[in-house]
Each structure stands twice: as C-alpha cells, then as structure tokens.
Design an enzyme around this catalytic site. Structure first.
Site, PDB file in Angstrom:
ATOM      1  N   ILE A   1       0.835  -1.210   0.000  1.00  0.00           N
ATOM      2  CA  ILE A   1       0.000   0.000   0.000  1.00  0.00           C
ATOM      3  C   ILE A   1       0.867   1.256   0.000  1.00  0.00           C
ATOM      4  O   ILE A   1       0.568   2.231  -0.700  1.00  0.00           O
ATOM      5  CB  ILE A   1      -0.990  -0.017   1.190  1.00  0.00           C
TER       6      ILE A   1
ATOM      7  N   HIS B   1     -13.187   3.034   8.461  1.00  0.00           N
ATOM      8  CA  HIS B   1     -12.425   1.833   8.078  1.00  0.00           C
ATOM      9  C   HIS B   1     -12.951   1.246   6.756  1.00  0.00           C
ATOM     10  O   HIS B   1     -13.410   0.095   6.697  1.00  0.00           O
ATOM     11  CB  HIS B   1     -12.464   0.775   9.193  1.00  0.00           C
ATOM     12  N   ILE B   2     -12.853   2.067   5.714  1.00  0.00           N
ATOM     13  CA  ILE B   2     -13.369   1.651   4.406  1.00  0.00           C
ATOM     14  C   ILE B   2     -12.272   1.558   3.349  1.00  0.00           C
ATOM     15  O   ILE B   2     -12.559   1.617   2.151  1.00  0.00           O
ATOM     16  CB  ILE B   2     -14.459   2.628   3.898  1.00  0.00           C
ATOM     17  N   GLY B   3     -11.014   1.427   3.811  1.00  0.00           N
ATOM     18  CA  GLY B   3      -9.899   1.398   2.858  1.00  0.00           C
ATOM     19  C   GLY B   3     -10.102   0.414   1.713  1.00  0.00           C
ATOM     20  O   GLY B   3      -9.822   0.711   0.559  1.00  0.00           O
ATOM     21  N   ALA B   4     -10.598  -0.773   2.048  1.00  0.00           N
ATOM     22  CA  ALA B   4     -10.737  -1.814   1.013  1.00  0.00           C
ATOM     23  C   ALA B   4     -12.162  -1.886   0.470  1.00  0.00           C
ATOM     24  O   ALA B   4     -12.476  -2.761  -0.329  1.00  0.00           O
ATOM     25  CB  ALA B   4     -10.358  -3.162   1.605  1.00  0.00           C
TER      26      ALA B   4
ATOM     27  N   ARG C   1      -3.533   0.880  10.858  1.00  0.00           N
ATOM     28  CA  ARG C   1      -4.208   0.324  12.024  1.00  0.00           C
ATOM     29  C   ARG C   1      -4.210   1.377  13.126  1.00  0.00           C
ATOM     30  O   ARG C   1      -3.234   2.130  13.269  1.00  0.00           O
ATOM     31  CB  ARG C   1      -3.495  -0.942  12.540  1.00  0.00           C
TER      32      ARG C   1
ATOM     33  N   GLU D   1     -12.330   0.882  17.768  1.00  0.00           N
ATOM     34  CA  GLU D   1     -13.311   0.645  16.691  1.00  0.00           C
ATOM     35  C   GLU D   1     -14.318  -0.373  17.198  1.00  0.00           C
ATOM     36  O   GLU D   1     -13.928  -1.308  17.899  1.00  0.00           O
ATOM     37  CB  GLU D   1     -12.626   0.093  15.431  1.00  0.00           C
TER      38      GLU D   1
ATOM     39  N   THR E   1      -4.260   5.125   7.453  1.00  0.00           N
ATOM     40  CA  THR E   1      -5.222   4.143   6.936  1.00  0.00           C
ATOM     41  C   THR E   1      -4.758   2.731   7.278  1.00  0.00           C
ATOM     42  O   THR E   1      -5.241   1.769   6.698  1.00  0.00           O
ATOM     43  CB  THR E   1      -5.347   4.250   5.394  1.00  0.00           C
TER      44      THR E   1
ATOM     45  N   ASP F   1      -8.761   6.621   8.778  1.00  0.00           N
ATOM     46  CA  ASP F   1      -9.693   5.566   8.379  1.00  0.00           C
ATOM     47  C   ASP F   1      -9.770   4.496   9.466  1.00  0.00           C
ATOM     48  O   ASP F   1     -10.682   3.683   9.477  1.00  0.00           O
ATOM     49  CB  ASP F   1      -9.210   4.932   7.064  1.00  0.00           C
TER      50      ASP F   1
ATOM     51  N   ASP G   1      11.246   2.253   5.933  1.00  0.00           N
ATOM     52  CA  ASP G   1      10.701   0.901   6.072  1.00  0.00           C
ATOM     53  C   ASP G   1      11.721   0.026   6.770  1.00  0.00           C
ATOM     54  O   ASP G   1      12.926   0.199   6.580  1.00  0.00           O
ATOM     55  CB  ASP G   1      10.390   0.315   4.679  1.00  0.00           C
TER      56      ASP G   1
HETATM   57  P1  NAD Z   1       2.797  -4.872   3.622  1.00  0.00           P
HETATM   58  O1  NAD Z   1       3.109  -6.033   4.488  1.00  0.00           O
HETATM   59  O2  NAD Z   1       2.885  -5.050   2.135  1.00  0.00           O
HETATM   60  O3  NAD Z   1       3.710  -3.619   4.026  1.00  0.00           O
HETATM   61  C1  NAD Z   1       3.963  -3.244   5.335  1.00  0.00           C
HETATM   62  C2  NAD Z   1       5.371  -2.662   5.370  1.00  0.00           C
HETATM   63  O4  NAD Z   1       5.580  -2.049   6.639  1.00  0.00           O
HETATM   64  C3  NAD Z   1       6.479  -3.705   5.181  1.00  0.00           C
HETATM   65  O5  NAD Z   1       7.298  -3.334   4.097  1.00  0.00           O
HETATM   66  C4  NAD Z   1       7.252  -3.682   6.515  1.00  0.00           C
HETATM   67  O6  NAD Z   1       8.631  -3.884   6.339  1.00  0.00           O
HETATM   68  C5  NAD Z   1       6.951  -2.274   6.994  1.00  0.00           C
HETATM   69  N1  NAD Z   1       7.068  -2.095   8.448  1.00  0.00           N
HETATM   70  C6  NAD Z   1       6.588  -2.883   9.425  1.00  0.00           C
HETATM   71  N2  NAD Z   1       6.796  -2.299  10.623  1.00  0.00           N
HETATM   72  C7  NAD Z   1       7.443  -1.132  10.380  1.00  0.00           C
HETATM   73  C8  NAD Z   1       7.910  -0.087  11.212  1.00  0.00           C
HETATM   74  N3  NAD Z   1       7.764  -0.113  12.538  1.00  0.00           N
HETATM   75  N4  NAD Z   1       8.530   0.962  10.620  1.00  0.00           N
HETATM   76  C9  NAD Z   1       8.685   1.014   9.269  1.00  0.00           C
HETATM   77  N5  NAD Z   1       8.229   0.056   8.445  1.00  0.00           N
HETATM   78  C10 NAD Z   1       7.612  -0.996   8.991  1.00  0.00           C
HETATM   79  O7  NAD Z   1       1.312  -4.409   4.035  1.00  0.00           O
HETATM   80  P2  NAD Z   1       0.312  -3.505   3.175  1.00  0.00           P
HETATM   81  O8  NAD Z   1      -0.506  -4.373   2.303  1.00  0.00           O
HETATM   82  O9  NAD Z   1       1.050  -2.369   2.580  1.00  0.00           O
HETATM   83  O10 NAD Z   1      -0.648  -2.987   4.351  1.00  0.00           O
HETATM   84  C11 NAD Z   1      -0.211  -2.004   5.274  1.00  0.00           C
HETATM   85  C12 NAD Z   1      -1.245  -1.760   6.348  1.00  0.00           C
HETATM   86  O11 NAD Z   1      -2.493  -1.363   5.772  1.00  0.00           O
HETATM   87  C13 NAD Z   1      -1.594  -2.966   7.223  1.00  0.00           C
HETATM   88  O12 NAD Z   1      -1.670  -2.499   8.556  1.00  0.00           O
HETATM   89  C14 NAD Z   1      -2.975  -3.344   6.846  1.00  0.00           C
HETATM   90  O13 NAD Z   1      -3.658  -3.934   7.901  1.00  0.00           O
HETATM   91  C15 NAD Z   1      -3.548  -1.979   6.485  1.00  0.00           C
HETATM   92  N6  NAD Z   1      -4.741  -2.051   5.638  1.00  0.00           N
HETATM   93  C16 NAD Z   1      -5.783  -1.240   5.933  1.00  0.00           C
HETATM   94  C17 NAD Z   1      -6.922  -1.268   5.147  1.00  0.00           C
HETATM   95  C18 NAD Z   1      -8.083  -0.379   5.457  1.00  0.00           C
HETATM   96  O14 NAD Z   1      -9.208  -0.760   5.199  1.00  0.00           O
HETATM   97  N7  NAD Z   1      -7.847   0.815   5.959  1.00  0.00           N
HETATM   98  C19 NAD Z   1      -7.008  -2.161   4.051  1.00  0.00           C
HETATM   99  C20 NAD Z   1      -5.907  -2.962   3.761  1.00  0.00           C
HETATM  100  C21 NAD Z   1      -4.772  -2.909   4.580  1.00  0.00           C
END
Ligand code: NAD
Length: 316
Positions: free
Chosen positions: A157, A291-294, A244, A273, A242, A268, A176
């Site tokens: 994301i 919480h409507i990201g997806a 957690r 929640e 967006t 979001d 990251d």
């Molecule tokens: P991903 O696993 O592809 O990417 C997460 C990245 O964060 C990884 O590259 C990891 O190395 C990095 N990371 C972890 N802890 C870290 C820290 N303390 N500092 C710096 N980097 C760190 O995940 P994604 O698919 O990109 O999803 C990211 C977030 O989005 C997740 O929390 C997921 O739950 C959330 N999400 C929210 C919604 C929504 O509806 N709002 C929808 C989908 C995902």
C-alpha cells in the site's frame, strides 16, 4: 463442502465457489453464536473481513474447520498461529486492496488541504453568513503538487500510494524496516510509463522533511507515531492513517492538532473501533472515514476472486 462468508463476499467469488461445488452461506452470525453455527451447519471454510474475530476459543470450539480466509490484508482479528497449529489453512488477499487504500489516502489528503471535511460539517449551519466566513477562512488551501509525501511502511500500500503521489507531481520520502531501494514504475492513461528510483531514509528524516505523512505499517505492539514523533514534524504537517489504529497515538494527535502544530489529520482506522473517541469524531481538523480502505467495488471483487481461488485450491 460448506463455506460461511460471515462478513459478506462479492458475487464473482461466490460464483467461482459454487461452480466448483461449494455451498456458500452468507448469513452474518454474531460472535457469540459463531462456533455453534459452524458446527451445526458442517462449515469447512470460514471467510471473514475485519469485523469477525476468530480467536483461540472459537478455533478450539470448531474441530471441523479446515480453512479460515481473511478478505483483506491485516490478520490481527485471527489467531493465525493457533489455527495453523491445529492444521487449519489460514489465507488472506495481500494484493487486492492496495489501490483502493492508496486512493483513500488521497481522498483524505485532498480533504485536508482544501478543508472539505470541515466545510461539509459547517456549510449547512448558518446560510450566507457562514458561506462568506468559511470562504475567507479556507482561503489558505494549498496544492499537493510539488509537496513532499513521507510514507512510513513501504510495502504494497505504501508503494501504491507513492506511485499516485509521483503521478501527481509530488516528491516521495519513505522509511521501512525491510526495504532499502525500490524502482517504481508509474504508468499513465496514455500507456506511457516512467521509472522512479527511490531509497529509504530514517524515520526522523521522513518526519522532519515531509509536508504530509502517511502511515502504512501492519498492527504494532506500540505506537510508532507518538508525541515525540509528532513534535519532530514540520509545523503545519498533515498526517494520514489508513493502516491500524494502534500505530498512532490519538491523544498526542489531538494535542498536536489543537495547538496548531499539525494542520490536519485523515483517519480511516482508530484505536477504538467501532466507537472512536468523541475527541476524534468532533475534531474540526480531522477528516474521517469508517475503516473503508478496502471497501470499493473493485477491491471487493478482486478479494472475492482471490479468496475463492485459494479455497478451491486448498479444499478440493
Ligand atoms: P505490507 O506487508 O505489504 O507492508 C507493510 C510494510 O511495513 C512492510 O514493508 C514492513 O517492512 C513495513 N514495516 C513494518 N513495521 C514497520 C515499522 N515499525 N517501521 C517502518 N516500516 C515498517 O502491508 P500492506 O498491504 O502495505 O498494508 C499495510 C497496512 O495497511 C496494514 O496495517 C494493513 O492492515 C492496512 N490495511 C488497511 C486497510 C483499510 O481498510 N484501511 C485495508 C488494507 C490494509
């Protein structure tokens, strides 16, 4: 075999499952009744989104369960380790919602820089005098183009968000834990594309140099953006979360907005929640979404198809 899609499933996934001979039940069963319902109806696969909790107790109470599927990314509502220790397959759809979440980031960013969230709340209040007053106070809006977006967590994301930012003419900084260098291919509607080579920087650099910060890390044990980190941001920064709720300290956030250090926030996800704190809900500087990201038609279609394909592969 029977599948319970407790938080819903798009038609595309249902059709695939039914064609493969699965029976799909779309009843939404309350948390307390879940194990009982699964056992009584001989459910082999349980599909959820973020609303249904699949904890140790539920897993222990369902010996016939063979698969738990999360439509989406975050697995924090499923006790994955425990399920796998019982021989249950646990799957999710890591790619399917990235574009939708990234677009929502920009929804909040555009709201923030042009005060749209605030005008939606205030314009209906007081006729033409409010119109004139708001027109004056919103005169200080800014453009995104040319500004720096700092991204914390550069996975799927984070990178999708970066591509959109680059396409808008923004600069991107990222930090990251695992990613150092990335080449992002940004493609345009006319088929042209450009490669951007980006290198990670320390969190401090992101905080100090960005005009906007967007958080994209998985659920964490402790805040990664708290009082100390907010204080390092430039005066007037806008922040978007967006990912957690537990990664951003909401008390420190409200303080930083109220004392004028931050200019706006777009949220979001929330520490609490489905009932976020009233201080968050009523804050005029916060753009809110539930919480409507997806939750786009396209993401839900992709999620349902990805889930169905995995269920068919694992259970047939
Ligand atoms: P991903 O696993 O592809 O990417 C997460 C990245 O964060 C990884 O590259 C990891 O190395 C990095 N990371 C972890 N802890 C870290 C820290 N303390 N500092 C710096 N980097 C760190 O995940 P994604 O698919 O990109 O999803 C990211 C977030 O989005 C997740 O929390 C997921 O739950 C959330 N999400 C929210 C919604 C929504 O509806 N709002 C929808 C989908 C995902």
């Amino acid at each position: 075999m029977k599948i319970l899609a407790n938080d819903g499933l798009a038609n595309e996934g249902i059709s695939l499952l039914e064609k493969a001979g699965f029976e799909v039940n779309l009843t939404h069963v309350a948390q307390e009744q879940l194990a009982n319902f699964i056992n009584k109806n001989g459910i082999s696969g349980l599909l959820v989104r973020s609303a249904t909790e699949v904890d140790k107790k539920t897993i222990n109470a369902c010996p016939g369960l063979k698969l738990i599927g999360r439509g989406g990314v975050g697995m924090d509502n499923i006790d994955v380790k425990h399920a796998e220790s019982k021989g249950i397959h646990v799957i999710n759809t890591p790619e399917a919602s990235s574009e939708s979440v990234a677009e929502l980031v920009f929804g909040h960013l555009f709201n923030g820089v042009r005060f749209l969230h605030d005008s939606n709340r205030n314009m209906p209040l007081d006729g033409d005098s409010m119109f004139k007053q708001l027109k004056k106070s919103y005169a200080g809006g800014v453009e995104l183009r040319g500004k720096t977006l700092g991204i914390v967590g550069f996975g799927k994301i984070g990178q999708a968000t970066a591509k959109m930012a680059l396409a808008l003419g923004m600069k991107v900084l990222f930090t990251d834990h695992h990613t150092d260098k990335v080449t992002l291919n940004v493609s345009f509607y006319d088929g042209q594309s450009i490669n951007f080579n980006l290198e990670a920087v320390d969190l401090d650099v992101v905080l100090k140099q960005s005009d906007f910060v967007s958080i994209h890390v998985p659920a964490q044990e402790k805040y990664i953006i708290g009082k100390k980190e907010l204080a390092k941001m430039k005066h007037g920064t806008g922040i978007i979360n967006t990912s957690r709720g537990g990664v951003l300290d909401e008390v420190a956030l409200v303080d930083a907005l109220d004392n004028g250090h931050l200019s706006f926030a777009g949220l979001d996800v929330y520490e609490s929640e489905p009932k976020p704190e009233i201080k968050i809900l009523m804050n005029p500087k916060i753009s809110l979404s539930p919480h409507i990201g997806a939750s786009t038609v396209e993401a839900q279609q992709r999620i349902s198809v990805e889930l169905a394909q995995q269920v068919i592969k694992l259970l047939k």
